[in-house]
Structures are given as structure tokens and as C-alpha cells.
Design a protein around this motif. Structure first.
Motif, short mmCIF file in Angstrom:
data_model
loop_
_atom_site.label_atom_id
_atom_site.label_comp_id
_atom_site.label_asym_id
_atom_site.label_seq_id
_atom_site.Cartn_x
_atom_site.Cartn_y
_atom_site.Cartn_z
N SER A 227 0.85 -1.19 0.00
CA SER A 227 0.00 0.00 0.00
C SER A 227 0.88 1.23 0.00
N LYS A 228 0.44 2.27 -0.70
CA LYS A 228 1.28 3.46 -0.82
C LYS A 228 0.41 4.67 -1.14
N ALA A 229 1.02 5.85 -1.04
CA ALA A 229 0.39 7.12 -1.39
C ALA A 229 1.34 7.88 -2.31
N ASP A 230 0.85 8.25 -3.49
CA ASP A 230 1.64 9.01 -4.46
C ASP A 230 1.01 10.38 -4.65
N TYR A 231 1.85 11.41 -4.61
CA TYR A 231 1.39 12.79 -4.78
C TYR A 231 1.71 13.25 -6.20
N TYR A 232 0.68 13.69 -6.89
CA TYR A 232 0.84 14.25 -8.23
C TYR A 232 0.27 15.67 -8.24
N VAL A 233 0.54 16.36 -9.32
CA VAL A 233 0.14 17.77 -9.40
C VAL A 233 -1.38 17.90 -9.32
N ARG A 234 -2.09 17.03 -10.01
CA ARG A 234 -3.53 17.18 -10.10
C ARG A 234 -4.29 16.42 -9.03
N HIS A 235 -3.72 15.36 -8.50
CA HIS A 235 -4.48 14.55 -7.56
C HIS A 235 -3.54 13.77 -6.66
N LEU A 236 -4.13 13.26 -5.59
CA LEU A 236 -3.46 12.34 -4.68
C LEU A 236 -3.94 10.93 -5.01
N PHE A 237 -3.00 10.00 -5.11
CA PHE A 237 -3.33 8.62 -5.48
C PHE A 237 -2.96 7.69 -4.33
N LEU A 238 -3.92 6.87 -3.92
CA LEU A 238 -3.71 5.90 -2.85
C LEU A 238 -3.99 4.50 -3.39
N ARG A 239 -3.12 3.59 -3.06
CA ARG A 239 -3.36 2.17 -3.33
C ARG A 239 -3.27 1.42 -2.01
N ILE A 240 -4.40 0.82 -1.60
CA ILE A 240 -4.49 0.15 -0.32
C ILE A 240 -4.96 -1.28 -0.54
N PHE A 357 -8.09 1.44 -5.14
CA PHE A 357 -7.39 2.62 -5.64
C PHE A 357 -8.27 3.84 -5.40
N ILE A 358 -7.66 4.88 -4.83
CA ILE A 358 -8.39 6.10 -4.48
C ILE A 358 -7.67 7.29 -5.10
N PHE A 359 -8.45 8.14 -5.79
CA PHE A 359 -7.95 9.39 -6.35
C PHE A 359 -8.67 10.54 -5.64
N ILE A 367 -12.44 9.49 -6.38
CA ILE A 367 -12.65 8.32 -7.23
C ILE A 367 -12.09 7.11 -6.49
N SER A 368 -12.91 6.11 -6.29
CA SER A 368 -12.47 4.86 -5.66
C SER A 368 -12.75 3.71 -6.61
N ILE A 369 -11.76 2.86 -6.78
CA ILE A 369 -11.86 1.71 -7.69
C ILE A 369 -11.50 0.46 -6.91
N HIS A 370 -12.42 -0.48 -6.89
CA HIS A 370 -12.20 -1.76 -6.21
C HIS A 370 -12.23 -2.87 -7.24
N VAL A 402 -12.15 10.20 2.26
CA VAL A 402 -10.97 9.35 2.13
C VAL A 402 -10.66 8.68 3.46
N HIS A 403 -10.79 9.46 4.55
CA HIS A 403 -10.59 8.85 5.87
C HIS A 403 -11.62 7.76 6.13
N ALA A 404 -12.86 7.99 5.70
CA ALA A 404 -13.90 6.97 5.92
C ALA A 404 -13.57 5.68 5.17
N LEU A 405 -13.04 5.80 3.96
CA LEU A 405 -12.65 4.60 3.22
C LEU A 405 -11.49 3.88 3.91
N LEU A 406 -10.50 4.64 4.38
CA LEU A 406 -9.38 4.02 5.09
C LEU A 406 -9.85 3.36 6.39
N ASP A 407 -10.76 4.03 7.08
CA ASP A 407 -11.29 3.47 8.32
C ASP A 407 -12.08 2.19 8.05
N LEU A 408 -12.82 2.17 6.94
CA LEU A 408 -13.55 0.95 6.56
C LEU A 408 -12.59 -0.20 6.28
N ILE A 409 -11.50 0.08 5.58
CA ILE A 409 -10.52 -0.97 5.28
C ILE A 409 -9.89 -1.50 6.57
N VAL A 410 -9.61 -0.60 7.50
CA VAL A 410 -9.00 -1.03 8.77
C VAL A 410 -10.01 -1.82 9.61
#
Length: 623
Positions: A227-240, A357-359, A367-370, A402-410
Motif C-alpha cells: 500500500s502506498k500514497a503518491d502525490y501528483y500535481v492534479r491529484h493524490l493517489f492511494l493504493r491500499i 485505488f483512491i484518487f 474516485i475509488s476503484i475496487h 478518504v478517511h472513511a474509506l481508510l477506516d472501513l478498510i481497517v
């Protein structure tokens, strides 16, 4: 022609330009700094250009199936006008024809290198990322198709609007700027996609300008990636990685993964200027097909639009052939994995590990993709959005979602930890009652699963800590400090202060999960060691008993052998009865018995003495 979702410098120029970008005659004018507009936007704005100014409305959904369209990014529209669309019916000049022929030769050379012998080595060092604006990307990712469940939720503190749709409806929505525009009352938009399909992700990427490296993680990811977090100019990308207890239906979570090297990027598919010629006004006759000489060698890349629809090209055959080789290799690996899973079947905690995947955009779009084709995993978040008194509704902050999605995963991972706790208690009871090889085998499998889950869950803790601690620093790193216009720009992170407070609770839960996994793994190892030590102790006891019997019986055996001799004359037998044997054997037996067990008698004496001493101390203290 610069690609906006490729790497760009501070002036918006592509760091990986195509051929025509390198020609001085067709250089585009420098554009304003993207970093100053996108990376440090002070607030989440519903009118931000991120979601509406990144897609060309004329760009087709699939360049291969929608006829031939020039693959142009919005930033290069003026460039394309100078070159081909200024006057559709104007014949190209000899200079343009020469440049077109040069581009054909170079594209053919690229295709030959791409599919040459040892292609895996030839693609090392290729341009990273997945760019859906390249038509050849459809050839490599077009087979990734799944019927997705898509839900779009627009919400604010006073109102919520949800709509569900399938692939076709969503693609049409993404192509329509007006229909896909967020309502004025909406503070945040959540696009929740269940399933990974190329047509859906491509339309989404063209609409919201997703970064190519993020798309590469979506399509080339593995179910056990970190799992990681990548910072881009237009968006934040999370893969959990999501951990949940398996249900009765098993989803094909790995079906969407493109099994190919991460450096194998599709080569650009360029269209010739000669193919862009249109018929003159009033001329209804179709444009003639190009005459291909039979003496010429068949081209590797499709050189004309009719090559795409009429017959398969050599490139498509080579791609299919190499894909079959890769599929065979991965099939062998899958067979081995299936064999291991079958051997481990039984008393095991079945856990589904699938990526999400979360944008997060600065305009309030999430944007969340499962990987699964249903939205059951995120159903609790949808239920909370329907209730007006929840934190998600009272604070319509996209980072809170985004926190709610992370909390759901945890929380799902906490259920997995509870299941492992029950298994450990059951195995510990069985081991303490009577250690068996079957229980030890199950403990060994359980210990391996715990180590695997610790490896996949520990990066989530690092991810949450990074969002809380380094969000501002990473956003500041996106600013081009060499640009004087960015000197006074305020740095604002993707995560709000309130979301960071709630993320502290997620961090505590992850700390509990990881410590629990460590404890369960230690208990499993201790139980396995206890079982082997117990078996070893039992073996030692048996050997000691056999040794004592041998030692005690050895003098008697000697006496029996002596009196059994056929001597003549034999004084001990002729002048005595059988009582003489017992007069000698019984004292020898007692002497040997006491000598062999003397240490045990001493240890028993000291044990009883300590027991009596401890009892007296307890009576005196509590009298």
C-alpha cells in the motif's frame, strides 16, 4: 505533441515529447505553470478546472473502434491546427509528405524493436506509465473488460444525490461535459467503481486526467503489492490492500491484472498526414484506399486506418504471440499456487486480499476503484452518506471521505484479526490437551498466513502516518521553486486538519492490528515449539525408564546367567537350594535400585522441603 498526463516540466512542456515536438517549425507556445494552478490550490473548489478542462470533447472513446481520430491533448490543440486541421481539404506540401514518410519509418522501427527477439530486454527502459490517449494502448489493455458496478454520489450538508449505472452509461456520461458536470449545490462528488475495466478507466482518465503512473499501478498491480500514497500535481493517489473474510462467492480478483513488465509501455500510434486528407466539398466519392506494393515488406505497425478494420497487422500477431508465452508462464505459476492453496485447505482463516485505488482531487472529486464487481465492500459508507447527521454529511470534506474509506478498510482488517484470535485460542486448547501432528500442521499454516498479512498490513500504517505527518511537505515538493511566480504561493495539503485528527484513530487501530498479529505469530511459534519440546520430553522419559529397567535388571540378569551354567561339580547348586539364589538376588536388586534412583530421591526430598517451607511462610504472612 505534448501529452498533458505525461511528465511535464514547470512550463507544462512534455518531458517525453513525440517526434513532431522535436521539430522547431512546430513548437507550441509555452503555457502557464501547472504547478501554481493545481498543486497549491488553497481550498477545495467546485469550479476547479481539474474535472472539466482536461478532456477534449472530440476525442473518441476508443480510437481503434471509432474510426481514425488524431490523438491530441488539449494543450497541443494549437499545434495540431497549424499542422493538419487548419484547412481539411488543403493538399499537404512536399515537405509535409517527407516528414510523414519519416515518421512512418521511425514508427515501423519502434514497432520492430518493440516486438523483436528478446523483446523483454528491448522494452527495458521504456517510458513508464499507461497513457490512454495512445491508440496502441487499446491493443494491450482492450482485453481487460468487466461489467462494473458504478455509483456516483453528489452530496453536501443538506442534500445528497446518488445514481447507479453500468459501463456504457458511465462512458457516455464522461464524454458529455454538461451531463458530467457536478451540481452547483454539491460540495463533493464520489465516483465509486466496482470492477476494473479498460473502457471505464480510459473514459475516466480522459475526463479527469489521471496520471499515467497511477494508471500503471491500477493495471499492472499485484494483489500483494504494498500500500502506498503518491502525490501528483492534479491529484493524490492511494493504493491500499483490503483484507476481509472470504464469503461464499470468490471473485476473480486477479483477472484484470495485465501480466507484463512495468516498463513495457505502449509505443505511440501516429497517423499520417496523407491519411487525414478529406474529400473536397461536393465530392461524394469516398477516398480511395492506398495501393500497397506487393514487393514491399509487410509493415509491423498499422500504417492506414483500413489496416485496423480489414485485417490483423503483424504487430497484433506478435503481441498476441508474446501474450500467449507470458500467459503460459503465469499459468504454471498459478498452478503451483493453486496446489499450495489446496494443500493448505482446512482449518484456515480464508481472507480475501484485494487492492483499492483512491484518487483525491482538489475540486472535491473522489474516485475509488475496487477490484470486485460489486459495491458491497463500500456499502457502509454509502449508508452513512444517506444519513444527514453523520460526519460525512455535516462536514462535506472530500478528505473526510478518504478517511472513511481508510477506516472501513481497517475495520475489515479488525474482523480478520478477531478470526485469527479465535483460531489461536482453539489451537492452543488442542495443544494443551494433547499435542497432535495435525494441530502442529495447522499452526504452521496459520503462522505463515500471519507473516504474510503482517507484510501486507504494515504499509497501511506507514501510509496513514504519511498522510498525517508529511502531507504538507509532499505538496510543497510539487511546487517548482525555480519559477518566480510560485515564490509566494501558499502550500495546502490534500488532507484537511479535521481528517488528520480522525486519521489518528485509524493509526491507533492499525497499531493494534499489527501488535495483535505479532502476538498471534509468537503464540503460534511458541505452541509449535511447545509441541516439539513436549514430544521430545516424552521421548526422554521413555528412554529414561528403559534405561532404569536395564540398569536395575542387569545384575539380576548376571546372576541368572551364572546360576544357569551347566558346571559339574557346581557348589552353589549342588550344596544349596533355589533359596540361595534369592538370598543373593534380592539384596543386589535393592542396592542397584537405590543407587539408580538416588538422585530422584534427593530431588523429591528437596521438593517436599520447599513445599513445606512455602506453606509455612504463607500461613505466617496471612495469619
Amino acid at each position: 505533441m505534448p501529452r498533458e498526463n505525461s511528465f511535464t516540466d514547470s512550463e507544462g512542456r512534455s518531458l517525453t515529447p513525440d517526434l513532431e515536438d522535436e521539430e522547431p517549425a512546430f513548437e507550441a507556445q509555452p503555457r502557464p505553470s501547472m504547478t501554481s494552478q493545481m498543486a497549491v490550490s488553497p481550498t477545495y473548489s467546485a469550479t476547479s478546472p481539474v474535472g472539466h478542462a482536461v478532456r477534449d470533447p472530440s476525442f473518441p472513446t476508443s480510437p481503434i473502434s471509432s474510426g481514425v481520430q488524431a490523438v491530441r491533448s488539449p494543450g497541443s490543440r494549437s499545434h495540431a491546427t497549424q499542422f493538419s486541421t487548419l484547412s481539411p481539404w488543403t493538399k499537404p506540401t512536399p515537405k509535409d509528405r517527407f516528414r510523414s514518410a519519416v515518421r512512418k519509418v521511425i514508427s515501423m522501427h519502434r514497432g520492430t524493436r518493440f516486438m523483436s527477439v528478446g523483446g523483454r530486454e528491448a522494452r527495458i527502459g521504456a517510458e513508464p506509465g499507461v497513457d490512454p490517449r495512445r491508440a496502441s494502448a487499446d491493443m494491450q489493455y482492450g482485453h481487460i473488460h468487466k461489467e462494473c458496478a458504478i455509483e456516483i454520489t453528489d452530496y453536501s450538508s443538506v442534500r445528497v444525490n446518488m445514481q447507479r449505472m453500468k459501463n456504457g452509461e458511465f462512458i457516455e456520461l464522461m464524454r458529455d461535459d454538461e451531463a458530467s458536470r457536478r451540481p452547483a449545490w454539491s460540495r463533493a462528488r464520489w465516483i465509486n467503481i466496482g470492477g476494473v475495466s479498460w473502457d471505464v478507466i480510459k473514459a475516466l482518465s480522459l475526463r479527469y486526467d489521471l496520471h499515467p503512473l497511477a494508471l500503471e499501478d491500477v493495471f499492472h498491480g499485484h494483489s500483494q503489492n504494498r500500500s502506498k500514497a503518491d502525490y501528483y500535481v492534479r491529484h493524490l493517489f492511494l493504493r491500499i490492500l483490503c483484507h476481509q473474510l472470504s464469503e461464499t462467492d470468490i471473485d476473480d480478483e486477479n483477472m484484470f491484472i495485465a501480466h507484463m513488465p512495468r516498463s513495457a509501455s505502449p509505443e505511440p500510434f501516429e497517423k499520417s498526414v496523407l491519411d487525414e486528407e478529406k474529400t473536397l466539398p461536393g465530392d461524394s466519392s469516398p477516398s480511395p484506399k492506398p495501393q500497397v506494393s506487393r514487393r514491399k515488406r509487410k509493415s509491423v505497425l498499422p500504417m492506414h486506418r483500413h489496416d485496423i478494420h480489414s485485417r490483423p497487422t503483424q504487430l497484433s500477431r506478435l503481441v498476441e504471440k508474446e501474450g500467449q508465452k507470458r500467459s503460459a508462464a503465469y499459468t504454471r505459476r498459478d498452478i503451483n499456487q493453486l496446489t499450495l492453496d489446496e494443500l493448505k485447505r482446512g482449518e484456515r482463516v480464508d481472507v480475501d486480499v484485494s487492492p483499492m485505488f483512491i484518487f483525491l482531487f482538489r475540486d472535491g472529486t473522489i474516485i475509488s476503484i475496487h477490484s470486485k464487481s460489486t459495491l458491497d465492500f463500500t456499502a457502509p459508507i454509502t449508508h452513512r452518506l444517506r444519513q444527514p447527521d453523520t460526519v460525512l454529511r455535516t462536514t462535506p470534506d472530500p478528505s473526510i471521505l478518504v478517511h472513511a474509506l481508510l477506516d472501513l478498510i481497517v475495520d475489515r482488517a479488525l474482523q480478520v484479526v478477531d478470526a485469527y484470535h479465535d483460531k489461536i485460542n482453539k489451537f492452543e486448547r488442542d495443544i494443551l490437551l494433547k499435542p497432535q501432528v495435525k494441530t502442529i500442521r495447522r499452526l504452521h499454516i496459520l503462522s505463515g498466513d500471519l507473516i504474510l498479512h503482517k507484510r501486507t498490513l504494515e504499509p497501511i500504517k506507514t501510509l496513514v502516518y504519511g498522510l498525517r505527518r508529511y502531507d504538507i511537505d509532499r505538496c510543497a515538493a510539487l511546487i517548482d521553486t525555480s519559477d518566480p511566480s510560485n515564490a509566494d504561493v501558499a502550500v495546502v495539503g490534500f488532507m484537511s486538519h479535521k481528517s488528520k485528527i480522525y486519521l489518528a484513530d485509524v493509526f491507533d487501530h492499525m497499531e493494534y492490528i499489527l501488535t495483535s498479529l505479532d502476538m498471534f505469530a509468537s503464540i503460534a511459534e511458541n505452541l509449535i515449539n511447545y509441541s516439539f519440546n513436549s514430544a521430545s520430553y516424552d521421548m526422554n522419559v521413555v528412554m529414561r525408564r528403559l534405561t532404569l529397567v536395564t540398569i536395575i535388571g542387569l545384575p539380576l540378569t548376571l546372576l541368572t546367567g551364572y546360576f544357569g551354567m551347566n558346571f559339574d561339580p557346581f557348589w552353589a547348586v549342588n550344596n544349596n537350594s533355589d533359596l540361595f539364589f534369592w538370598k543373593i538376588a534380592i539384596p543386589v536388586f535393592f542396592v542397584t535400585f537405590v543407587s539408580a534412583l538416588w538422585k530422584d530421591f534427593v530431588d523429591l526430598y528437596h521438593y517436599m522441603q520447599k513445599k513445606i517451607w512455602a506453606k509455612k511462610v504463607a500461613q505466617v504472612r496471612f495469619k
